[in-house]
Design a protein around this motif. Structure first.
Motif, PDB file in Angstrom:
ATOM      1  N   THR A   1       7.987 -25.609 107.412  1.00  0.00           N
ATOM      2  CA  THR A   1       9.321 -26.496 108.031  1.00  0.00           C
ATOM      3  C   THR A   1      10.028 -25.672 108.680  1.00  0.00           C
ATOM      4  OG1 THR A   1      11.010 -28.005 107.335  1.00  0.00           O
ATOM      5  CG2 THR A   1      10.122 -26.422 105.648  1.00  0.00           C
ATOM      6  N   THR A   2      10.419 -26.102 109.759  1.00  0.00           N
ATOM      7  CA  THR A   2      11.806 -25.535 110.337  1.00  0.00           C
ATOM      8  C   THR A   2      12.999 -26.233 110.056  1.00  0.00           C
ATOM      9  OG1 THR A   2      11.322 -26.849 112.315  1.00  0.00           O
ATOM     10  CG2 THR A   2      10.186 -24.827 112.133  1.00  0.00           C
ATOM     11  N   LEU A   3      13.384 -26.736 109.104  1.00  0.00           N
ATOM     12  CA  LEU A   3      14.381 -27.560 108.681  1.00  0.00           C
ATOM     13  C   LEU A   3      15.561 -26.397 108.521  1.00  0.00           C
ATOM     14  CD1 LEU A   3      15.530 -30.223 107.532  1.00  0.00           C
ATOM     15  CD2 LEU A   3      14.811 -29.396 105.241  1.00  0.00           C
ATOM     16  N   ASP A   4      16.623 -26.669 109.298  1.00  0.00           N
ATOM     17  CA  ASP A   4      17.855 -25.836 109.515  1.00  0.00           C
ATOM     18  C   ASP A   4      18.816 -26.291 108.257  1.00  0.00           C
ATOM     19  OD1 ASP A   4      19.836 -24.165 109.895  1.00  0.00           O
ATOM     20  OD2 ASP A   4      20.181 -24.705 112.009  1.00  0.00           O
ATOM     21  N   LEU A   5      18.732 -25.292 107.191  1.00  0.00           N
ATOM     22  CA  LEU A   5      19.812 -25.880 106.014  1.00  0.00           C
ATOM     23  C   LEU A   5      21.250 -25.515 106.219  1.00  0.00           C
ATOM     24  CD1 LEU A   5      17.399 -24.297 103.308  1.00  0.00           C
ATOM     25  CD2 LEU A   5      17.321 -26.630 104.143  1.00  0.00           C
ATOM     26  N   SER A   6      21.572 -24.865 107.382  1.00  0.00           N
ATOM     27  CA  SER A   6      23.002 -24.893 107.903  1.00  0.00           C
ATOM     28  C   SER A   6      23.211 -25.699 108.967  1.00  0.00           C
ATOM     29  CB  SER A   6      23.208 -23.238 108.076  1.00  0.00           C
ATOM     30  OG  SER A   6      22.362 -22.826 109.229  1.00  0.00           O
ATOM     31  N   ALA A   7      22.602 -26.465 109.651  1.00  0.00           N
ATOM     32  CA  ALA A   7      22.797 -27.167 110.773  1.00  0.00           C
ATOM     33  C   ALA A   7      23.893 -28.322 110.458  1.00  0.00           C
ATOM     34  CB  ALA A   7      21.584 -28.173 111.479  1.00  0.00           C
TER      35      ALA A   7
ATOM     36  N   ALA B   1      24.391 -31.349 111.142  1.00  0.00           N
ATOM     37  CA  ALA B   1      23.887 -32.666 111.014  1.00  0.00           C
ATOM     38  C   ALA B   1      23.309 -32.758 109.554  1.00  0.00           C
ATOM     39  CB  ALA B   1      23.239 -33.136 112.269  1.00  0.00           C
ATOM     40  N   PHE B   2      22.626 -31.732 109.298  1.00  0.00           N
ATOM     41  CA  PHE B   2      22.081 -31.654 108.037  1.00  0.00           C
ATOM     42  C   PHE B   2      23.186 -31.529 106.818  1.00  0.00           C
ATOM     43  CE2 PHE B   2      20.119 -29.117 104.432  1.00  0.00           C
ATOM     44  CZ  PHE B   2      19.194 -30.031 103.958  1.00  0.00           C
ATOM     45  N   VAL B   3      23.943 -30.548 106.972  1.00  0.00           N
ATOM     46  CA  VAL B   3      24.958 -30.274 105.903  1.00  0.00           C
ATOM     47  C   VAL B   3      25.763 -31.446 105.760  1.00  0.00           C
ATOM     48  CG1 VAL B   3      26.860 -29.170 105.315  1.00  0.00           C
ATOM     49  CG2 VAL B   3      24.953 -27.951 106.376  1.00  0.00           C
ATOM     50  N   ALA B   4      26.034 -32.329 106.849  1.00  0.00           N
ATOM     51  CA  ALA B   4      26.891 -33.731 106.850  1.00  0.00           C
ATOM     52  C   ALA B   4      26.110 -34.609 105.872  1.00  0.00           C
ATOM     53  CB  ALA B   4      27.159 -34.228 108.166  1.00  0.00           C
TER      54      ALA B   4
ATOM     55  N   PRO C   1      18.494 -38.237 104.929  1.00  0.00           N
ATOM     56  CA  PRO C   1      17.622 -38.531 105.972  1.00  0.00           C
ATOM     57  C   PRO C   1      16.564 -37.419 106.226  1.00  0.00           C
ATOM     58  CG  PRO C   1      19.930 -39.401 106.825  1.00  0.00           C
ATOM     59  CD  PRO C   1      19.866 -38.311 105.601  1.00  0.00           C
ATOM     60  N   PHE C   2      16.790 -36.069 106.516  1.00  0.00           N
ATOM     61  CA  PHE C   2      16.055 -35.007 106.996  1.00  0.00           C
ATOM     62  C   PHE C   2      15.073 -34.842 105.644  1.00  0.00           C
ATOM     63  CE2 PHE C   2      19.908 -34.579 109.289  1.00  0.00           C
ATOM     64  CZ  PHE C   2      19.516 -34.042 110.633  1.00  0.00           C
ATOM     65  N   LEU C   3      15.710 -34.961 104.403  1.00  0.00           N
ATOM     66  CA  LEU C   3      14.751 -34.646 103.420  1.00  0.00           C
ATOM     67  C   LEU C   3      13.615 -35.771 103.123  1.00  0.00           C
ATOM     68  CD1 LEU C   3      17.692 -33.332 100.719  1.00  0.00           C
ATOM     69  CD2 LEU C   3      16.062 -32.035 101.949  1.00  0.00           C
TER      70      LEU C   3
ATOM     71  N   GLY D   1      31.591 -28.821 103.732  1.00  0.00           N
ATOM     72  CA  GLY D   1      30.792 -28.277 104.658  1.00  0.00           C
ATOM     73  C   GLY D   1      29.930 -27.223 104.280  1.00  0.00           C
ATOM     74  N   THR D   2      29.541 -27.484 103.251  1.00  0.00           N
ATOM     75  CA  THR D   2      28.355 -26.569 102.554  1.00  0.00           C
ATOM     76  C   THR D   2      27.168 -27.428 101.820  1.00  0.00           C
ATOM     77  OG1 THR D   2      29.653 -26.709 100.218  1.00  0.00           O
ATOM     78  CG2 THR D   2      30.125 -24.833 101.683  1.00  0.00           C
ATOM     79  N   PHE D   3      26.157 -26.749 101.775  1.00  0.00           N
ATOM     80  CA  PHE D   3      24.922 -27.555 101.400  1.00  0.00           C
ATOM     81  C   PHE D   3      24.397 -27.198 100.015  1.00  0.00           C
ATOM     82  CE2 PHE D   3      20.122 -27.129 100.837  1.00  0.00           C
ATOM     83  CZ  PHE D   3      19.675 -28.608 100.498  1.00  0.00           C
ATOM     84  N   VAL D   4      24.253 -25.956  99.603  1.00  0.00           N
ATOM     85  CA  VAL D   4      24.096 -25.741  98.284  1.00  0.00           C
ATOM     86  C   VAL D   4      24.773 -26.260  97.190  1.00  0.00           C
ATOM     87  CG1 VAL D   4      23.101 -24.026  96.400  1.00  0.00           C
ATOM     88  CG2 VAL D   4      22.709 -23.382  99.045  1.00  0.00           C
ATOM     89  N   LEU D   5      25.930 -26.123  97.330  1.00  0.00           N
ATOM     90  CA  LEU D   5      26.962 -26.704  96.302  1.00  0.00           C
ATOM     91  C   LEU D   5      27.644 -27.691  97.227  1.00  0.00           C
ATOM     92  CD1 LEU D   5      28.199 -23.764  94.084  1.00  0.00           C
ATOM     93  CD2 LEU D   5      26.971 -25.710  93.517  1.00  0.00           C
TER      94      LEU D   5
END
Length: 403
Positions: free
Chosen positions: A9-15, A17-20, A24-26, A377-381
């Protein structure tokens, strides 16, 4: 049994749109398969409940701490992680968890319940119901004050503890900046020095707090006492704040409430808050032997991450998974993890959330969002900086837990 062909997968975990909104991406990734290789992070990612559960429970997939580089500069940060149970495997993990669990379970959670109620009432008494930040004025100060009292750290240090915790946990995000790294080193240095001083004081003069129990047990080194205390504060504070903010925003957007005001009904809603928008999204493990996850072979030394938010939205496990249902039961979410690293502080977090949510909804029964929540604006937490709400203040009724 041969492994299935590995997909990537090329999923960008810091993009942005993804962080927001990662869900849907998952979901798109889950539809393609439960596990994928993620070249950008150098690890496998899981996208469904079964695969995440397997990662969390398989003893061949461990938490193997490796000091961050440059090691000399990052030693204050590394020290706090090298000596904590979450970053170790049995037998060291077993030894530390047994000693910390024994101290933690010595009645401290129930001892603190009246204090949580008192703090909740006091904090809400200071807000303007016409519009207040439920994060900064309620959800954030409450758990850090509770954890400080649990540990035996002076309440006057609560603002510092909150700042230190937030600085340290930013290191868990994808590619932290130089400024984030520098702030984490400073925070780890000050945090450790403060807890070390308290530990030495409690060794000479024990009190009715967790640090006294940890020191009294004698089975932990001073570095392990410090690391354990910092872990409990960071994990307890960050989880409680972000679960509360994420869950409350989701609940208000959905226009639902707990089915009633009893402790059990509020607790059922809290479990949905934990599931729906997970505070911790990613928990990584390292293969100590070859292991298959969902048919994908993970080689020794390779990392694989359980994406907890993806697992908790898996439609194979949760009906109408993308809908917040305050009465969802059963609710086998993985928000607190699973296996040997299941969150030690889960009982305290659940108690805090039930008491604080119940008191808020009784005090401001017609609570609504007054503005769009401001994300961290963070993903992991995953969480919010600010959630502004409003409503009509009333005198709260007695909860089932108070009767």
């Amino acid at each position: 049994m041969p492994s299935v062909p590995m997909r990537s997968t090329t999923l960008d975990l810091s993009a942005p749109a993804f962080v927001a909104d990662p869900y849907p991406f998952l979901a798109e990734e889950r539809a393609q398969g439960p596990v994928a290789w993620h070249e950008a992070s150098g690890m496998y990612l899981t996208f469904d409940h079964a695969a995440a559960g397997a990662v969390l429970r398989d003893r061949r997939l461990g938490r193997i701490w490796r000091d961050r580089e440059p090691a000399a500069y990052l030693e204050p940060f590394n020290l706090l992680h090298r000596h904590q149970m979450m970053e170790n495997e049995p037998p060291e993990h077993t030894r530390m968890r047994r000693l910390v669990s024994s101290a933690f379970n010595r009645g401290h959670v129930e001892r603190l319940r009246p204090r949580v109620r008192e703090l909740a009432a006091g904090l809400l008494a200071e807000v303007d119901p016409d519009g207040f930040d439920v994060i900064g004025q309620y959800a954030e100060p409450l758990p850090v004050l509770v954890i400080a009292e649990l540990l035996g750290v002076p309440a006057a240090l609560a603002p510092d503890l909150r700042d230190w915790s937030q600085a340290i946990v930013k290191m868990y995000e994808v590619a932290p900046s130089e400024a984030v790294v520098a702030a984490a080193v400073r925070a780890a240095t000050d945090f450790a020095a403060t807890v070390r001083e308290v530990a030495r004081e409690r060794a000479a003069d024990p009190r009715d707090d967790l640090v006294s129990d940890l020191v009294r047990g004698g089975g932990l080194s001073e570095d392990e006492v410090v690391a354990s205390a910092v872990l409990l504060l960071n994990a307890g504070h960050e989880a409680s704040v972000n679960v509360f903010g994420n869950g409350l925003a989701a609940m208000l957007r959905a226009g639902v409430r707990p089915p009633g005001d009893t402790a059990d009904e509020v607790a059922t809603c809290v479990e949905e808050m934990l599931r729906f928008d997970s505070a911790l999204q990613l928990f990584e493990r390292t293969a100590t032997a070859e292991v298959e996850v969902a048919g994908v072979r993970v080689e020794p030394g390779r990392k694989i991450a359980a994406l907890l938010g993806a697992a908790n939205r898996d439609p194979a496990v949760f009906d109408d998974a993308d809908t917040f249902r305050a009465d969802r039961d059963p609710n086998p979410h993985l928000a607190f993890g699973a296996g040997v690293h299941f969150c030690l502080g889960a009982p305290l977090a659940r108690m805090e959330l039930v008491e604080s949510l119940g008191h808020l909804l009784r005090t401001v029964p017609h609570l609504t969002l007054a503005a769009e929540p401001e994300p961290r604006g963070t993903f992991v937490l995953r969480g919010y900086h600010r959630v502004t709400v409003s409503g009509t203040m009333t005198n709260p009724t007695t909860s089932e837990g108070d009767r």
